[in-house]
Scaffold this active site. Structure first.
Site, PDB file in Angstrom:
ATOM      1  N   ASN A 103      14.719 -61.481  -7.664  1.00 26.78           N
ATOM      2  CA  ASN A 103      15.533 -60.936  -6.585  1.00 26.78           C
ATOM      3  C   ASN A 103      14.731 -60.809  -5.293  1.00 26.78           C
ATOM      4  O   ASN A 103      13.505 -60.682  -5.307  1.00 26.78           O
ATOM      5  CB  ASN A 103      16.054 -59.542  -6.976  1.00 26.78           C
ATOM      6  CG  ASN A 103      14.918 -58.595  -7.337  1.00 26.78           C
ATOM      7  OD1 ASN A 103      14.455 -58.607  -8.467  1.00 26.78           O
ATOM      8  ND2 ASN A 103      14.458 -57.789  -6.383  1.00 26.78           N
ATOM      9  N   GLU A 147      10.564 -55.003  -7.485  1.00 22.26           N
ATOM     10  CA  GLU A 147      11.160 -53.682  -7.242  1.00 22.26           C
ATOM     11  C   GLU A 147      10.255 -52.818  -6.371  1.00 22.26           C
ATOM     12  O   GLU A 147      10.556 -51.649  -6.102  1.00 22.26           O
ATOM     13  CB  GLU A 147      11.418 -52.965  -8.582  1.00 22.26           C
ATOM     14  CG  GLU A 147      12.691 -53.414  -9.274  1.00 22.26           C
ATOM     15  CD  GLU A 147      12.683 -54.883  -9.656  1.00 22.26           C
ATOM     16  OE1 GLU A 147      11.728 -55.309 -10.342  1.00 22.26           O
ATOM     17  OE2 GLU A 147      13.591 -55.617  -9.248  1.00 22.26           O
ATOM     18  N   GLY A 153       6.919 -57.478  -9.625  1.00 19.73           N
ATOM     19  CA  GLY A 153       6.801 -56.468  -8.571  1.00 19.73           C
ATOM     20  C   GLY A 153       7.938 -56.495  -7.573  1.00 19.73           C
ATOM     21  O   GLY A 153       7.854 -55.851  -6.517  1.00 19.73           O
ATOM     22  N   TRP A 166      19.334 -59.580 -27.008  1.00 13.34           N
ATOM     23  CA  TRP A 166      18.117 -59.642 -26.189  1.00 13.34           C
ATOM     24  C   TRP A 166      17.082 -60.583 -26.791  1.00 13.34           C
ATOM     25  O   TRP A 166      15.899 -60.504 -26.457  1.00 13.34           O
ATOM     26  CB  TRP A 166      17.512 -58.246 -26.026  1.00 13.34           C
ATOM     27  CG  TRP A 166      18.193 -57.435 -24.969  1.00 13.34           C
ATOM     28  CD1 TRP A 166      19.208 -56.547 -25.116  1.00 13.34           C
ATOM     29  CD2 TRP A 166      17.898 -57.449 -23.559  1.00 13.34           C
ATOM     30  NE1 TRP A 166      19.573 -56.008 -23.912  1.00 13.34           N
ATOM     31  CE2 TRP A 166      18.786 -56.544 -22.937  1.00 13.34           C
ATOM     32  CE3 TRP A 166      16.978 -58.148 -22.770  1.00 13.34           C
ATOM     33  CZ2 TRP A 166      18.765 -56.316 -21.553  1.00 13.34           C
ATOM     34  CZ3 TRP A 166      16.955 -57.919 -21.406  1.00 13.34           C
ATOM     35  CH2 TRP A 166      17.843 -57.006 -20.814  1.00 13.34           C
ATOM     36  N   ARG A 207      21.250 -66.022 -14.671  1.00 15.53           N
ATOM     37  CA  ARG A 207      21.586 -64.608 -14.813  1.00 15.53           C
ATOM     38  C   ARG A 207      22.934 -64.301 -14.146  1.00 15.53           C
ATOM     39  O   ARG A 207      23.616 -63.366 -14.527  1.00 15.53           O
ATOM     40  CB  ARG A 207      20.467 -63.771 -14.183  1.00 15.53           C
ATOM     41  CG  ARG A 207      20.515 -62.314 -14.552  1.00 15.53           C
ATOM     42  CD  ARG A 207      19.112 -61.767 -14.684  1.00 15.53           C
ATOM     43  NE  ARG A 207      18.989 -60.401 -14.237  1.00 15.53           N
ATOM     44  CZ  ARG A 207      17.855 -59.729 -14.199  1.00 15.53           C
ATOM     45  NH1 ARG A 207      16.737 -60.326 -14.586  1.00 15.53           N
ATOM     46  NH2 ARG A 207      17.792 -58.485 -13.792  1.00 15.53           N
ATOM     47  N   ASP A 241      20.664 -57.809  -7.944  1.00 19.28           N
ATOM     48  CA  ASP A 241      19.483 -57.826  -8.812  1.00 19.28           C
ATOM     49  C   ASP A 241      19.611 -58.904  -9.876  1.00 19.28           C
ATOM     50  O   ASP A 241      19.178 -58.728 -11.010  1.00 19.28           O
ATOM     51  CB  ASP A 241      19.229 -56.467  -9.464  1.00 19.28           C
ATOM     52  CG  ASP A 241      17.881 -56.441 -10.192  1.00 19.28           C
ATOM     53  OD1 ASP A 241      16.960 -57.156  -9.753  1.00 19.28           O
ATOM     54  OD2 ASP A 241      17.765 -55.739 -11.216  1.00 19.28           O
ATOM     55  N   THR A 291       3.281 -60.021 -16.181  1.00 19.96           N
ATOM     56  CA  THR A 291       3.766 -59.922 -17.562  1.00 19.96           C
ATOM     57  C   THR A 291       3.971 -61.294 -18.195  1.00 19.96           C
ATOM     58  O   THR A 291       4.250 -61.384 -19.385  1.00 19.96           O
ATOM     59  CB  THR A 291       5.124 -59.188 -17.603  1.00 19.96           C
ATOM     60  OG1 THR A 291       6.052 -59.872 -16.760  1.00 19.96           O
ATOM     61  CG2 THR A 291       4.994 -57.748 -17.147  1.00 19.96           C
ATOM     62  N   ARG A 313       4.437 -61.438 -22.085  1.00 21.21           N
ATOM     63  CA  ARG A 313       5.255 -62.533 -22.616  1.00 21.21           C
ATOM     64  C   ARG A 313       4.399 -63.678 -23.116  1.00 21.21           C
ATOM     65  O   ARG A 313       4.875 -64.802 -23.258  1.00 21.21           O
ATOM     66  CB  ARG A 313       6.264 -62.961 -21.554  1.00 21.21           C
ATOM     67  CG  ARG A 313       7.195 -61.784 -21.224  1.00 21.21           C
ATOM     68  CD  ARG A 313       8.254 -62.065 -20.219  1.00 21.21           C
ATOM     69  NE  ARG A 313       9.109 -60.901 -20.096  1.00 21.21           N
ATOM     70  CZ  ARG A 313       9.061 -60.008 -19.108  1.00 21.21           C
ATOM     71  NH1 ARG A 313       8.187 -60.145 -18.132  1.00 21.21           N
ATOM     72  NH2 ARG A 313       9.872 -58.972 -19.085  1.00 21.21           N
TER      73      ARG A 313
END
Lengths: 196, 574
Positions: free
Chosen positions: B264, B198, B196, B478, B333, B306, B180, B136
């Site tokens: 999350n 997840e 990370g 997006w 979100r 999430d 990122t 990004r």
């Protein structure tokens, strides 16, 4: 006496050649060479005769038997293991293998030739970005990449069913199942992502 | 002899190709980026991810405006040579453009002509694979360019040559950490956060000395026992508690506080980690000098959908009840637009208003902003729940924009989509997926009777009301938004590959151009030799591509949005 550094002295392989090259050098040196050789075994790609162990989880490192694979999936992630030295080839993530047990009658003809007792083995490294093929898509009975949702048909030599993967997963031929799940050779193609 | 000949040839080729490139960059007289310049960026440059520290994604330039934007035409294009999701803005400093691409390449170009000056490619370790292979962006400071990489290394490049000045390991990628985001630089410190969530990481923001790369501080977003906030965790759940930081922070120089969004909690299902789980799904304020966490605001406690909240809030003031509020603005979100108040030691709740359909919150406490939940909408371990919006939220990471001239906020929103999940207990293995649900089992649904899915919304911030919406019936949105002093709003983000300019006041589409791919990168504006340009990278991939596949199954939308990155630069045709 040289210090016991593990390994199999009878095998005339790279390890033996390295030992010969250092001649009668210090035991510590030989030991280091042996350690390096063990590292080589850990990172070497699977080869004929390798067995398979659970890659992760509570049974990580234990040999996978036919009964450990549920008929019809999902796959089990595994690492190959040298049958003699018992070195597990987990030094490279590119050695991850997906083992799955299917009804032999459902396998395509050219899948069946590399299978054993309905068990097929594929590289578990996606050909798109190198992510692990660690998930199972129940509805379509396909191997599922956890990163970008590529799906592969395990009954048809891991043909790409969906997603961005540019090619099939390489297969790992298996030998007769009466000896357990044993590799009959190396990967049938290049492992990992398509581009760099 | 053959080796010697090869060497001679290599040297000759380098002399022919590389030396002139370097000479070009150096001849242009690179202008170092200072704290002063970052605090008050010149309109002609785009020096950081969102244009200014406050995260406005706003260019004061007005040469391109509502009257002449219809004459906007490509000036040059540059193929990045890589596929997947291009999500980085084109930073511009005095005529030199820096572009980060997926797979951690950085390209320097002559901003006026598109001429290649240098290219850097990060070499990745064998076996590395990341969930989001995007970048990004980079950060500029002094004479260096800073890149946060997938293998969790902070790299400093010489801005004129692209050569590595230093590298610093931030974390061990084998345990699931990766990066990122574009770094944030302030007061001589380069700050990065980690992805990370997840994989059961414990999120943090870390700072490094901009010159030497020496680590300065590291602040976890999940407190350890004994630290403030640790009472919101149970047992050892904090150790793998998530709260990743995967989007660049914003900064208020007056308060000397940086603001970061956190992701999350891990794993995804709250019943596996009882408690509020601070500071996940929150905004945290961190002092850039010390790393001290000065304040926080949590959007959803014991997060279970999430709904990361990684997008740092926009720092902008607004009025409420006749009072000027030193504000933080965030379309979350979770589908609510938040207005918060910032101070040295507090982030106070002002208001939360739904901007898309949301069926999880029963109410929001008017004083604290804490929501109460509809129990039926909370997925648990062994219990499926359906909820709206889906895990991609009313707005995922793509940036909203704030225009001080219109005093409006422009949100790239997605509506009429929902999700469903049922959790299971997964054994933790370092570096492995650890959410409590496998991706094929994550449900996604849409309202097939809906008139639209993606949209651009314009909100009067002080009035807290929607002014206009542009609806996309056949696509999600997006695309990050950028707005200008010329009264324009620029946005891509749709699966039809268009790049659009809207009238910032009315929402009328004034111009559009079909690019090579879908646009998921922030548009920018800059000027060289007195000419204003609009720039954007077009390159579809990552989550938009995955979601498009699901929408193809659900709604028959085309699955194939072409990939491959191209940098586009536009100007008004003379």
């Amino acid at each position: 006496m040289l210090p016991p550094c593990g390994g199999n002295g009878e095998r005339l392989d790279r390890r033996t050649v390295l030992k010969a090259a250092v001649g009668l050098g210090l035991g510590a040196t030989l030991c280091r060479v042996d350690v390096l050789a063990a590292e080589d075994d850990k990172t070497a790609r699977p080869r004929k005769g390798d067995r398979f162990v659970f890659a992760y989880g509570e049974r990580g490192g234990q040999v996978i038997a036919l009964e450990d694979l549920p008929l019809g999936g999902p796959q089990q992630l595994a690492f190959p293991m040298d049958p003699v030295t018992k070195v597990i080839r987990d030094g490279s993530l590119l050695n991850q293998v997906a083992l799955i047990r299917l009804d032999p009658a459902q396998l395509s003809a050219d899948t069946r030739t590399e299978a054993a007792g309905g068990v097929v083995a594929y590289s578990a490294v996606c050909t798109h970005e190198g992510c692990p093929i660690s998930m199972w898509h129940k509805d379509s009975k396909t191997l599922f990449c956890a990163c970008h949702a590529s799906r592969f048909d395990p009954a048809d030599r891991a043909r790409v069913v969906d997603g961005p993967a540019p090619r099939r997963l390489p297969m790992l031929p298996l030998g007769p199942i009466d000896r357990g799940i044993v590799a009959a050779g190396g990967f049938t193609g290049r492992v990992g992502r398509q581009t760099t | 002899m053959r080796m010697a000949r090869k060497l001679v040839i290599v040297v000759a080729v380098l002399a022919i190709i590389v030396v002139p490139m370097l000479a070009d960059a150096q001849r242009m007289g690179y202008r170092p980026v200072t704290d002063q310049r970052l605090a008050e960026p010149e309109p002609a440059n785009w020096l950081m991810t969102r244009g200014n520290y406050q995260g406005w994604s706003y260019s004061p330039l007005d040469q391109i405006n509502t009257y002449n934007v219809k004459k906007l035409a490509p000036v040059w294009a540059f193929s990045t040579g890589v596929d997947s999701g291009h999500q980085a803005p084109l930073l511009v400093n005095n005529g030199i453009m820096f572009v980060a691409t997926p797979y951690n390449q950085v390209v320097a170009l002559e901003a006026k002509t598109g001429k290649l000056l240098w290219r850097y490619k990060k070499e990745m370790p064998e076996g590395l694979s990341v969930l989001h292979n995007t970048s990004r962006g980079v950060a500029l400071y002094g004479d260096k360019v800073y890149l946060a990489t997938h293998d969790c290394v902070l790299v400093a490049l010489d801005a004129t040559t692209g050569k590595v000045a230093w590298e610093r390991k931030v974390e061990d990628w084998k345990t699931g950490y990766y990066m990122t985001l574009a770094p944030l630089v302030a007061k001589g410190k380069v700050m990065v956060g980690v992805s990370g969530g997840e994989f059961g990481v414990r999120g943090f923001v870390a700072a490094f000395d901009a010159n030497s790369g020496q680590p300065t501080w590291k602040t976890y977003t999940v407190p350890a026992p004994g630290e403030k906030g640790s009472e919101t965790w149970t047992g050892d759940t904090w150790k793998k508690g998530g709260g990743s930081v995967w989007i660049t922070g914003t900064y208020d120089p007056a308060l000397n506080l940086t603001y970061w969004g956190t992701g999350n909690a891990s794993p995804w299902f709250g019943d596996q980690r009882p408690g509020d789980n601070l500071y996940t799904s929150s905004t945290v304020a961190i002092n850039p000098d010390t790393g001290k966490l000065a304040a926080h605001f949590q959007y959803q406690w014991n997060e279970s959908w999430d709904w990361d909240e990684p997008d740092a809030p926009i720092v902008a003031d607004f009025t409420k009840d006749g009072r000027t509020v030193k504000g933080l603005i965030k379309p979350a979100r979770n589908g609510y637009l938040y207005r918060l108040e910032r101070s040295a030691d507090k982030i106070s709740f002002v208001s939360a208003t739904p901007y898309v359909k949301q069926n999880v919150f029963k109410s929001i406490d008017p004083t604290t902003g804490r929501p109460t939940y509809n129990e039926d909408r909370i997925p648990r371990t062994g219990k499926r729940a359906d909820f709206c919006p889906s895990l991609w939220g009313g707005k995922d990471w793509p940036f909203a924009a704030y225009n001080p001239k219109t005093a409006m906020l422009y949100i790239p929103a997605n509506d009429n989509h929902c999700g469903y999940m049922e959790g299971k207990v997964q054994k933790y293995e370092a570096g492995k997926w650890w959410t409590g649900v496998d991706i094929p089992d994550i449900g996604f649904a849409v309202d097939k009777t809906a008139r639209h899915f993606g949209e651009v919304q314009a909100w009067d911030v002080s009035g807290n009301k929607r002014v206009w919406s542009h609806l996309f019936p056949d696509s999600m949105n997006w695309g990050p938004v950028m707005t200008t002093g010329g009264g324009l709003v620029f946005n891509g983000g749709t699966n039809d590959r268009y790049f659009r300019a809207f009238d910032a006041s009315t929402g009328e589409v004034l111009w559009q151009f079909r690019t090579n791919s879908g646009i998921t990168a922030p548009p920018v504006s800059f000027a060289v030799d007195g000419v204003q340009y609009i720039g954007v990278a077009s390159g579809w991939g990552v989550d938009p591509a995955f979601q498009q596949g699901l929408l193809s199954d659900l709604l028959g939308w085309p699955k194939d949005v072409p990939q491959g990155g191209v940098v586009w630069v536009f100007a008004v045709a003379q």
